[in-house]
Design a protein around this motif. Structure first.
Motif, PDB file in Angstrom:
ATOM      1  N   LEU A  28      20.921  74.049  47.414  1.00  0.00           N
ATOM      2  CA  LEU A  28      21.180  74.692  46.118  1.00  0.00           C
ATOM      3  C   LEU A  28      22.437  75.558  46.149  1.00  0.00           C
ATOM      4  CD1 LEU A  28      17.536  75.652  45.011  1.00  0.00           C
ATOM      5  CD2 LEU A  28      18.990  73.867  44.037  1.00  0.00           C
ATOM      6  N   VAL A  29      22.731  76.153  47.316  1.00  0.00           N
ATOM      7  CA  VAL A  29      24.007  76.889  47.465  1.00  0.00           C
ATOM      8  C   VAL A  29      25.154  75.910  47.203  1.00  0.00           C
ATOM      9  CG1 VAL A  29      25.568  78.046  49.103  1.00  0.00           C
ATOM     10  CG2 VAL A  29      23.155  78.664  49.075  1.00  0.00           C
ATOM     11  N   GLY A  30      25.043  74.712  47.795  1.00  0.00           N
ATOM     12  CA  GLY A  30      26.082  73.695  47.624  1.00  0.00           C
ATOM     13  C   GLY A  30      26.173  73.147  46.209  1.00  0.00           C
ATOM     14  N   LEU A  31      25.037  73.044  45.528  1.00  0.00           N
ATOM     15  CA  LEU A  31      25.019  72.463  44.177  1.00  0.00           C
ATOM     16  C   LEU A  31      25.358  73.475  43.084  1.00  0.00           C
ATOM     17  CD1 LEU A  31      21.837  70.176  44.213  1.00  0.00           C
ATOM     18  CD2 LEU A  31      24.185  69.426  43.805  1.00  0.00           C
ATOM     19  N   LEU A  32      24.763  74.682  43.179  1.00  0.00           N
ATOM     20  CA  LEU A  32      24.850  75.630  42.057  1.00  0.00           C
ATOM     21  C   LEU A  32      25.860  76.760  42.253  1.00  0.00           C
ATOM     22  CD1 LEU A  32      21.004  76.110  41.403  1.00  0.00           C
ATOM     23  CD2 LEU A  32      22.545  74.496  40.281  1.00  0.00           C
ATOM     24  N   VAL A  33      26.188  77.060  43.509  1.00  0.00           N
ATOM     25  CA  VAL A  33      27.039  78.240  43.753  1.00  0.00           C
ATOM     26  C   VAL A  33      28.457  77.850  44.173  1.00  0.00           C
ATOM     27  CG1 VAL A  33      27.311  80.340  45.135  1.00  0.00           C
ATOM     28  CG2 VAL A  33      25.033  79.661  44.365  1.00  0.00           C
ATOM     29  N   MET A  34      28.566  77.006  45.186  1.00  0.00           N
ATOM     30  CA  MET A  34      29.884  76.707  45.760  1.00  0.00           C
ATOM     31  C   MET A  34      30.893  76.064  44.802  1.00  0.00           C
ATOM     32  SD  MET A  34      28.581  75.614  49.584  1.00  0.00           S
ATOM     33  CE  MET A  34      30.105  75.114  50.349  1.00  0.00           C
ATOM     34  N   PRO A  35      30.482  75.112  43.920  1.00  0.00           N
ATOM     35  CA  PRO A  35      31.497  74.503  43.028  1.00  0.00           C
ATOM     36  C   PRO A  35      32.203  75.537  42.140  1.00  0.00           C
ATOM     37  CG  PRO A  35      29.491  73.194  43.027  1.00  0.00           C
ATOM     38  CD  PRO A  35      29.169  74.454  43.760  1.00  0.00           C
ATOM     39  N   TYR A  36      31.435  76.506  41.589  1.00  0.00           N
ATOM     40  CA  TYR A  36      32.035  77.519  40.710  1.00  0.00           C
ATOM     41  C   TYR A  36      32.855  78.522  41.520  1.00  0.00           C
ATOM     42  CZ  TYR A  36      28.810  75.475  37.386  1.00  0.00           C
ATOM     43  OH  TYR A  36      28.145  74.583  36.584  1.00  0.00           O
ATOM     44  N   SER A  37      32.352  78.855  42.722  1.00  0.00           N
ATOM     45  CA  SER A  37      33.121  79.747  43.609  1.00  0.00           C
ATOM     46  C   SER A  37      34.441  79.085  44.002  1.00  0.00           C
ATOM     47  CB  SER A  37      32.328  80.065  44.878  1.00  0.00           C
ATOM     48  OG  SER A  37      31.174  80.795  44.553  1.00  0.00           O
ATOM     49  N   MET A  38      34.402  77.763  44.184  1.00  0.00           N
ATOM     50  CA  MET A  38      35.613  77.019  44.544  1.00  0.00           C
ATOM     51  C   MET A  38      36.662  77.127  43.431  1.00  0.00           C
ATOM     52  SD  MET A  38      35.978  72.947  45.451  1.00  0.00           S
ATOM     53  CE  MET A  38      35.263  72.367  43.907  1.00  0.00           C
ATOM     54  N   MET A  39      36.221  76.935  42.179  1.00  0.00           N
ATOM     55  CA  MET A  39      37.169  77.032  41.060  1.00  0.00           C
ATOM     56  C   MET A  39      37.728  78.447  40.950  1.00  0.00           C
ATOM     57  SD  MET A  39      35.684  74.600  38.059  1.00  0.00           S
ATOM     58  CE  MET A  39      37.166  74.760  37.087  1.00  0.00           C
ATOM     59  N   ARG A  40      36.858  79.455  41.165  1.00  0.00           N
ATOM     60  CA  ARG A  40      37.305  80.850  41.103  1.00  0.00           C
ATOM     61  C   ARG A  40      38.319  81.143  42.207  1.00  0.00           C
ATOM     62  NH1 ARG A  40      32.592  84.937  42.002  1.00  0.00           N
ATOM     63  NH2 ARG A  40      32.769  84.098  44.108  1.00  0.00           N
ATOM     64  N   THR A  41      38.047  80.617  43.412  1.00  0.00           N
ATOM     65  CA  THR A  41      38.951  80.843  44.551  1.00  0.00           C
ATOM     66  C   THR A  41      40.310  80.188  44.313  1.00  0.00           C
ATOM     67  OG1 THR A  41      37.110  80.989  46.110  1.00  0.00           O
ATOM     68  CG2 THR A  41      39.246  80.430  47.039  1.00  0.00           C
ATOM     69  N   VAL A  42      40.294  78.943  43.837  1.00  0.00           N
ATOM     70  CA  VAL A  42      41.547  78.200  43.687  1.00  0.00           C
ATOM     71  C   VAL A  42      42.340  78.672  42.469  1.00  0.00           C
ATOM     72  CG1 VAL A  42      42.581  75.903  43.421  1.00  0.00           C
ATOM     73  CG2 VAL A  42      40.566  76.192  44.857  1.00  0.00           C
ATOM     74  N   GLU A  43      41.654  78.839  41.331  1.00  0.00           N
ATOM     75  CA  GLU A  43      42.349  79.190  40.088  1.00  0.00           C
ATOM     76  C   GLU A  43      42.649  80.683  39.995  1.00  0.00           C
ATOM     77  OE1 GLU A  43      43.346  76.852  38.048  1.00  0.00           O
ATOM     78  OE2 GLU A  43      42.294  75.224  39.093  1.00  0.00           O
ATOM     79  N   GLY A  44      41.816  81.489  40.681  1.00  0.00           N
ATOM     80  CA  GLY A  44      41.981  82.943  40.564  1.00  0.00           C
ATOM     81  C   GLY A  44      41.443  83.476  39.248  1.00  0.00           C
ATOM     82  N   CYS A  45      40.907  82.579  38.434  1.00  0.00           N
ATOM     83  CA  CYS A  45      40.379  82.959  37.117  1.00  0.00           C
ATOM     84  C   CYS A  45      38.934  82.507  36.981  1.00  0.00           C
ATOM     85  CB  CYS A  45      41.179  82.247  36.039  1.00  0.00           C
ATOM     86  SG  CYS A  45      42.409  83.304  35.318  1.00  0.00           S
ATOM     87  N   TRP A  46      38.253  83.093  36.025  1.00  0.00           N
ATOM     88  CA  TRP A  46      36.876  82.687  35.738  1.00  0.00           C
ATOM     89  C   TRP A  46      36.826  82.153  34.307  1.00  0.00           C
ATOM     90  CZ3 TRP A  46      32.741  81.704  38.498  1.00  0.00           C
ATOM     91  CH2 TRP A  46      31.491  81.617  37.874  1.00  0.00           C
ATOM     92  N   TYR A  47      36.479  80.869  34.164  1.00  0.00           N
ATOM     93  CA  TYR A  47      36.541  80.228  32.839  1.00  0.00           C
ATOM     94  C   TYR A  47      35.178  80.086  32.173  1.00  0.00           C
ATOM     95  CZ  TYR A  47      41.159  78.852  34.545  1.00  0.00           C
ATOM     96  OH  TYR A  47      42.437  78.873  35.054  1.00  0.00           O
TER      97      TYR A  47
END
Length: 345
Positions: free
Chosen positions: A75-94
């Motif tokens: 569940l960490v891999g499914l629900l948490v990491m994908p959004y954390s990845m976008m936040r890390t790469v983009e620097g923004c929260w959409y």
């Protein structure tokens, strides 16, 4: 209070704008690298869940903890990491402020649940190695179910309640921009949550492991004494002794494996939880990139767990290979896997 808040805001390293944060090449590299982490976390843990659910031979008290751990990590891999990845790469929260809170709650809850399961497994191994006679009594199906419930309920209580009600940011006094999702916590919450989520489970694991290590050393001495006795021709009933010696060797290896798992757990989570406590006391001056690196180190622990528990156990290795090969018909893992001792080579 106003001046205090003002200094806070000045000291805090909040990203000023997202669009200029990274160039195209570094974004592609980060997305590729972090996506691999997400996929291996989901696939590895899903294989563990599937193996234990499908193969009767793998269904033991310890492996129910391992299965529940794999659900949390998956569940960490499914629900948490994908959004954390976008936040890390983009620097923004959409995804808006409400989803930021939900994401932070899930992050805290699932990572804490994962850590709680690791300490339950250490506790379970402690009884199996140090008190084998009372093991089946102490680890009855009801006791196992109760401990698994605790591994999920306590993390839920320390995450969703405080975060959704904004109790974790009491006294922080920092205005976070709308397009940023940062998990800033007050000093009280930082100490309490980090203690419950990491430091207490770590103490449980260290104590359990130390006792297992001492028992393994004692057993190793018994083995060498028995071997010298057998060499001098005194040993009667050698098949029984051989069986006993094999059991003790297996448990000795189990202790070694547990040591590796402990080491990995501490190396990957200690930086994040230490920073989590230190940051509120340094006026939240930690750079965002350091937070990201430490957080992803913690996530890596979730992707390594199935490999640590699976690779060190021959029955799991065989189950994985059978599942990957999709050879589902007439399977018996093999005789010695009927009562698998997890954490044995």
């Amino acid at each position: 209070t106003h001046t205090h808040t003002h200094t806070h805001t000045q000291n805090t390293k909040l990203p000023s704008s997202c669009s200029t944060l990274r160039n195209q090449i570094s974004r592609i590299f980060l997305y590729t690298f972090l996506s691999l982490g997400v996929v291996s976390t989901v696939v590895g843990n899903f294989l563990v869940v599937l193996s234990i659910a499908y193969f009767k031979q793998l269904q033991s008290p310890t492996n129910y903890f391992v299965m529940s751990l794999a659900v949390a990590d998956c569940l960490v891999g499914l629900l948490v990491m994908p959004y954390s990845m976008m936040r890390t790469v983009e620097g923004c929260w959409y995804f808006g402020a409400l989803f930021c809170k939900l994401h932070s709650s899930l992050d805290v809850m699932l990572c804490t649940a994962s850590i709680f399961h690791l300490s339950c497994i250490a506790f379970d191994r402690y009884y199996a190695v140090c008190n084998p006679l009372v093991y089946s009594l102490k680890m009855s199906p009801n006791r196992v179910a109760l401990l698994i419930a605790v591994c999920w309920v306590i993390p839920m209580l320390i995450s969703f309640g405080p975060i959704m009600l904004d109790l974790h940011t009491a006294d922080v006094g920092i205005q976070i921009p709308e397009n940023v999702c940062m998990f800033l916590v007050s000093r009280v919450y930082a100490i309490m949550a980090s203690s419950v989520a990491f430091y207490l489970p770590m103490v449980v694991m260290l104590v359990a492991y130390w006792k297992i290590f001492k028992a393994a050393k004692r057993q190793a001495k018994q083995i060498s004494a028995m071997e010298s006795q057998m060499a001098s021709g005194v040993g009667k009933d050698s098949s029984k002794k051989k069986r006993h010696r094999n059991t003790m060797k297996r448990e000795g290896k189990a202790a070694k494996t547990l040591g590796i798992i402990m080491g990995v757990f501490i190396i990957f989570w200690m930086p994040f939880f230490t920073l989590n406590i230190v940051d509120p006391f340094t006026d939240y001056s930690t750079e965002v990139v350091i937070w990201d690196v430490f957080l992803w180190l913690g996530y890596i622990n979730s992707s390594l767990n199935p490999f640590l528990y699976g690779l060190f156990n021959s029955c799991f290795r065989r189950a994985f290979l059978l599942l990957i090969g999709l050879m589902f018909k007439n399977i018996d893992i093999d005789q010695k896997c009927r009562f698998p001792i997890i954490l044995s080579f």
